[in-house]
Design a protein around this motif. Structure first.
Motif, PDB file in Angstrom:
ATOM      1  N   GLU A 120      -0.088  -3.210 -21.618  1.00  0.00           N
ATOM      2  CA  GLU A 120      -1.437  -3.729 -21.849  1.00  0.00           C
ATOM      3  C   GLU A 120      -1.654  -4.963 -20.993  1.00  0.00           C
ATOM      4  N   LEU A 121      -2.863  -5.171 -20.555  1.00  0.00           N
ATOM      5  CA  LEU A 121      -3.219  -6.355 -19.785  1.00  0.00           C
ATOM      6  C   LEU A 121      -4.296  -7.104 -20.553  1.00  0.00           C
ATOM      7  N   ARG A 122      -3.954  -8.296 -21.026  1.00  0.00           N
ATOM      8  CA  ARG A 122      -4.871  -9.077 -21.857  1.00  0.00           C
ATOM      9  C   ARG A 122      -5.571 -10.155 -21.030  1.00  0.00           C
ATOM     10  N   ILE A 174       1.495  -7.325 -21.431  1.00  0.00           N
ATOM     11  CA  ILE A 174       2.306  -6.930 -22.572  1.00  0.00           C
ATOM     12  C   ILE A 174       3.287  -5.892 -22.060  1.00  0.00           C
ATOM     13  N   LEU A 175       4.569  -6.226 -22.100  1.00  0.00           N
ATOM     14  CA  LEU A 175       5.607  -5.390 -21.504  1.00  0.00           C
ATOM     15  C   LEU A 175       6.431  -4.672 -22.566  1.00  0.00           C
ATOM     16  N   TYR A 227       5.309 -17.884 -29.823  1.00  0.00           N
ATOM     17  CA  TYR A 227       5.406 -16.841 -30.840  1.00  0.00           C
ATOM     18  C   TYR A 227       4.590 -15.637 -30.419  1.00  0.00           C
ATOM     19  N   ASP A 228       5.211 -14.464 -30.454  1.00  0.00           N
ATOM     20  CA  ASP A 228       4.564 -13.208 -30.098  1.00  0.00           C
ATOM     21  C   ASP A 228       4.765 -12.251 -31.259  1.00  0.00           C
ATOM     22  N   GLU A 229       3.654 -11.806 -31.868  1.00  0.00           N
ATOM     23  CA  GLU A 229       3.759 -10.972 -33.060  1.00  0.00           C
ATOM     24  C   GLU A 229       4.386  -9.609 -32.774  1.00  0.00           C
ATOM     25  N   SER A 230       4.504  -9.216 -31.512  1.00  0.00           N
ATOM     26  CA  SER A 230       5.108  -7.923 -31.188  1.00  0.00           C
ATOM     27  C   SER A 230       6.617  -8.026 -30.973  1.00  0.00           C
TER      28      SER A 230
END
Length: 212
Positions: free
Chosen positions: A44-46, A52-53, A81-84
């Protein structure tokens, strides 16, 4: 300008701008540590060109393959912090520290592994050993399959992993460890036994599956 022999502020109006040669882009430390049979994919590209890798297998990876240790900076709080991704902590000299990776030069490739939303897509289990965190495969991983991780039962207890929430998309994500609060027990649908958190219930349910 070497052509007209003048020192100028800015570009030479007669001979034009210089041809700029850019340095070669060097991959980050985390990307350089990626094993040759794994690859990173942009999922994904935000906004702000944030990628997002995910980590994917390029060949079959056998069950019980161990990766690690996870590389990160010991910190009393998370700077990123990254929720994924899983929140990871270790016990060092009697203290509990986060494995913080504020950027790609502070960690290894394991920082890109996303958390498993359910048991079916989980391919890795995270656990602590001798003050380090390792990931081990829980089943054979086929080519083009994404590596996804969740806590081992004992490590889930250490991480207070009962603090989970289910997003509207049914993604199961961990929250940063917080102070313990009273929660309803997790109940086994087969034998009605109760457990303090989901990880312990999940481990218990494996016994029923083995019996079947």
């Amino acid at each position: 300008c070497e052509d007209c022999g003048k020192s100028l502020i800015g570009e030479c109006k007669l001979h034009g701008p210089l041809i700029r040669a850019k340095d070669r882009v060097i991959p980050s430390r985390a990307r350089l540590t990626l094993p040759h049979y794994l690859t990173l994919r942009v999922l994904e590209l935000r906004a702000g060109n944030q990628q997002i890798l995910g980590v994917f297998a390029k060949k079959v990876i056998q069950k019980r393959t161990q990766f690690g240790p996870y590389v990160g900076q010991l910190s009393t709080k998370l700077t990123r912090y990254d929720e994924s991704r899983l929140v990871l902590q270790v016990l060092k000299d009697g203290g509990k520290y986060f494995l913080d990776t504020p950027n790609e030069d502070c960690g290894n490739w394991m920082m890109f592994v996303r958390l498993a939303r359910n048991q079916e897509e989980q391919t890795l289990v995270a656990y602590q050993h001798c003050g380090e965190v390792y990931f081990t495969t829980v089943k054979p991983i086929e080519p083009h399959t994404e590596l996804k991780v969740w806590y081992a039962a004992d490590y889930a207890k250490f991480m207070e992993a009962s603090a989970v929430f289910i997003k509207e998309e049914s993604d199961v994500c961990p929250l940063p460890p917080v102070a313990k609060e009273p929660v309803d027990p997790w109940i086994c649908s087969s034998c009605r036994s109760t457990f303090a958190n989901f990880a312990l219930l999940e481990s218990h349910q494996c016994i029923h599956k083995d019996r079947v």
